[in-house]
Write a protein that holds these residues in place. Sequence first.
Motif, mmCIF file in Angstrom:
data_model
loop_
_atom_site.group_PDB
_atom_site.id
_atom_site.type_symbol
_atom_site.label_atom_id
_atom_site.label_comp_id
_atom_site.label_asym_id
_atom_site.label_seq_id
_atom_site.Cartn_x
_atom_site.Cartn_y
_atom_site.Cartn_z
ATOM 1 N N TYR A 154 4.352 -11.086 -0.949
ATOM 2 C CA TYR A 154 3.687 -9.962 -0.281
ATOM 3 C C TYR A 154 4.411 -9.585 1.011
ATOM 4 O O TYR A 154 4.681 -8.409 1.289
ATOM 5 N N VAL A 155 4.696 -10.572 1.807
ATOM 6 C CA VAL A 155 5.303 -10.314 3.117
ATOM 7 C C VAL A 155 6.663 -9.649 2.955
ATOM 8 O O VAL A 155 6.996 -8.674 3.643
ATOM 9 N N LYS A 156 7.473 -10.153 2.034
ATOM 10 C CA LYS A 156 8.806 -9.584 1.823
ATOM 11 C C LYS A 156 8.707 -8.124 1.398
ATOM 12 O O LYS A 156 9.450 -7.266 1.900
ATOM 13 N N LEU A 157 7.796 -7.816 0.475
ATOM 14 C CA LEU A 157 7.675 -6.440 0.001
ATOM 15 C C LEU A 157 7.179 -5.519 1.112
ATOM 16 O O LEU A 157 7.691 -4.405 1.283
ATOM 17 N N VAL A 158 6.189 -5.955 1.878
ATOM 18 C CA VAL A 158 5.638 -5.081 2.923
ATOM 19 C C VAL A 158 6.684 -4.776 3.979
ATOM 20 O O VAL A 158 6.780 -3.647 4.477
ATOM 21 N N HIS A 159 7.510 -5.745 4.324
ATOM 22 C CA HIS A 159 8.540 -5.471 5.327
ATOM 23 C C HIS A 159 9.555 -4.459 4.798
ATOM 24 O O HIS A 159 10.101 -3.658 5.572
ATOM 25 N N GLU A 160 9.813 -4.463 3.484
ATOM 26 C CA GLU A 160 10.666 -3.414 2.908
ATOM 27 C C GLU A 160 9.961 -2.070 2.951
ATOM 28 O O GLU A 160 10.550 -1.046 3.314
ATOM 29 N N LEU A 161 8.685 -2.050 2.569
ATOM 30 C CA LEU A 161 7.933 -0.790 2.582
ATOM 31 C C LEU A 161 7.818 -0.220 3.987
ATOM 32 O O LEU A 161 7.839 1.004 4.179
ATOM 33 N N SER A 162 7.687 -1.093 4.970
ATOM 34 C CA SER A 162 7.461 -0.619 6.338
ATOM 35 C C SER A 162 8.659 0.139 6.901
ATOM 36 O O SER A 162 8.539 0.812 7.931
ATOM 37 N N GLU B 12 -7.824 8.784 2.945
ATOM 38 C CA GLU B 12 -6.912 7.735 3.371
ATOM 39 C C GLU B 12 -5.813 7.538 2.320
ATOM 40 O O GLU B 12 -6.041 7.681 1.114
ATOM 41 N N VAL B 13 -4.598 7.212 2.776
ATOM 42 C CA VAL B 13 -3.534 6.767 1.893
ATOM 43 C C VAL B 13 -3.585 5.241 1.878
ATOM 44 O O VAL B 13 -3.584 4.606 2.935
ATOM 45 N N VAL B 14 -3.672 4.654 0.673
ATOM 46 C CA VAL B 14 -3.889 3.211 0.551
ATOM 47 C C VAL B 14 -2.765 2.597 -0.277
ATOM 48 O O VAL B 14 -2.450 3.065 -1.382
ATOM 49 N N TYR B 15 -2.168 1.546 0.257
ATOM 50 C CA TYR B 15 -1.178 0.747 -0.475
ATOM 51 C C TYR B 15 -1.820 -0.588 -0.834
ATOM 52 O O TYR B 15 -2.218 -1.348 0.048
ATOM 53 N N VAL B 16 -1.915 -0.859 -2.137
ATOM 54 C CA VAL B 16 -2.566 -2.072 -2.629
ATOM 55 C C VAL B 16 -1.505 -3.033 -3.146
ATOM 56 O O VAL B 16 -0.684 -2.663 -4.002
ATOM 57 N N LEU B 17 -1.514 -4.278 -2.669
ATOM 58 C CA LEU B 17 -0.640 -5.325 -3.185
ATOM 59 C C LEU B 17 -1.507 -6.373 -3.858
ATOM 60 O O LEU B 17 -2.490 -6.868 -3.269
ATOM 61 N N THR B 18 -1.161 -6.711 -5.089
ATOM 62 C CA THR B 18 -1.943 -7.641 -5.889
ATOM 63 C C THR B 18 -0.985 -8.394 -6.804
ATOM 64 O O THR B 18 0.145 -7.929 -7.027
#
Length: 733
Positions: free
Chosen positions: A616-624, A569-575
């Motif tokens: 978290y939400v802001k970063l994930v929407h950029e990553l997506s 699996e490719v895993v993206y971890v946000l912490t």
Amino acid sequence: MKPGYFSLVLHAHLPYVRHEEKHRLEERWVYEAISETYIPILWQVDRLKRPLHWTVSISPPVVEMLADPLIQDRYVEHLDDMLELIALELSEDRTDEEKATLHFYRQRYHDLKNTFLHWNKNLNEAFRTYREAGYIDMVTCTATHGFNPHLFTEQAARAEIRTGLNCFERHYGFRPTGIWLPECAYTPGVDRILYEEGIRYTFVDEHALLDADPTPEKGIGAPVYSPHGVALFPRDQIISGKIWSSMIGYPGHPDYREFYRDLAYDRDWDYIQSFMHPEGIRFDTGLKMHRITGDTDQKDFYVREWAEHQIENHATDFAKTLESHLEAHGAQTFPPFLVTAPFDAELFGHWWFEGPEFLGKVAERLAEFGIETITPALFLERHFKDLQTVHVSMNTWGRKGYGEVWINERNEWMLRHLHMMEMQLVKDVADYRNQSELTNRALKQLIRHYVLAVSSDWAFILDGQTTAQYAAERFREHTRLFAELETALYQDGVSEQLLHDHYAAYPFLQDEDIDIDSFLSPHDYYVTTEREEEKPAVLVLTPEYHGHIVGGLGRRVVDEIEARADDGEVVYVLTPYHDELPEYERQGNIHVYRVRTTSPFLEHVMNQVATQNIAYVKLVHELSKRVSFKVVHHFDWMTIPAARELAQSLALPLYSTMLSFEATRNPHGHGGLFDAIHRIENSVFPASERVYVGEEISIHDLKQWYKVSENVNTCLPIETSPYGQESMKKNVK
């Protein structure tokens, strides 16, 4: 031989002041440095013709200007003008004292010209020759002497370091393992970039070690390792002060040449006009006819023989002082006591006219006294196993030891422009890299404009209010050129002519020196260079993810993520962000983002949780925009709000791991915070495909507190994937 070592380090640096138009006063800084510092130091190396173990650092702006044919030819013209002025002076009715000094200058300028022409007008050849002969060692600096504690992005710090090393290697044929950090400014984290770029040592002020954690056992008698393995050599201020101190230093002796009195201001304008600026501006000629004499405006004429006598005396005194200093620490072993003496090279010759001769005489005296000289590189070769690792805070060798010189009411306005340029470069490189040869060249030119703007010299000059107008104009010009070219890039208006005009304004560096990938973020580098058809990834939100965690939630998160990565699996971890760890790092199939919040000083825990979830939400929407996700998996209640929002907005299934609940942690809890956490935890059950709880939690008891549905299960073994083989994509109605 006496116990211990002595290491001399000379750092040659000037801002890049090459201009196409003639008669720029700032270009005279280069002429003065060549005449008074660089060639006189080379004379001493050539005179002694043996390994001196001096380390000479030359910054890329100096390297580039020394190699520039325009400056080379203008310097020869400058020497001819000086010889003409000296001849005119000797034709006048001058006193015997004046004539003696003028004869000294005439011979000196003839020697300068002969030396310059001998090296084909390129002093880089001279330094390279003496380094290859083993007489000196050499290192370099960052691209334009940017003040690294004030750089906003890791990419900018890396670009400054890598570009400087590339430029030096092109001119000198080797890549040094040491570097002079501008202003000896060290900040935690820069050592990781240095190490990754092949740097193994640098220099700091002595208080960097005296205030380190832990305090080094050897004090400043030995370098230390930074956490990432870069050796930090501290300046010994007791020994250095014998030279640079305005109170006790040698340069203030009455027999030495007076720096602040120049012939240009002792002659009538009609007489001196033809040697001055065509716009009627007086400037120093370099013919300084007087000696310091004392604290008076009445200065006696310079007597070269008296100065040479004091050079001998002071070289002997320095050797005796150093001998006593080393003997006082003679009991130190593993490693022996080291005195490191780093200086601006221009102190010797330009500010202290007799300085280069003093260094040459000191080299002779040290040999006579049996004091061993050593380069930092050789010291590490001998004693790399004997050094302690410590944590060093941000520090400089500037006024008061920190950053006051480079950020104050006179220059702080520059930082917002520099930080914006850094962030724009990160974005522009990610967006336009490798679209075409022309866009790549445009990106390199943008980086060129940036590094010329980030030079610490502009802030330093504004702080000192010396040539403040020039510094401010240069900074604004580079920011203007950056904006102009970036606009052309956005509007598809980049042309060969535009790039030619921008480079011609300041022809600093070759394109081969500039690596646009240095401005790629680690993730963008992965996306643009390594990721092709990567399969959809697992998105993990967790309040803990550190390699040193030994138990609890953090251990479960690390173990589970590593197991899923081992499954392919490719895993993206946000912490949450941690100041001792990088904001992004890749560990095989695992991408870890440590996310900063925009409001770090909120006191209430719920406000902290809210701002972290928003980040978290802001970063994930950029990553997506670049990464396809197949599932959201969150751990613990503090990540539930972001996980729910992302699962809904990205139409992804949500998986939850809750190893504890507020009601099980605090069965008698009540009040506002308890109720708020309880509501957040309750919201996870209807939103999740699966909720995994710890084995010690009774699902039956849990139902007394929460609206538990059939999706609650005890945690699976680590080796079993919670996602199974089912499709992860929700059906969007």
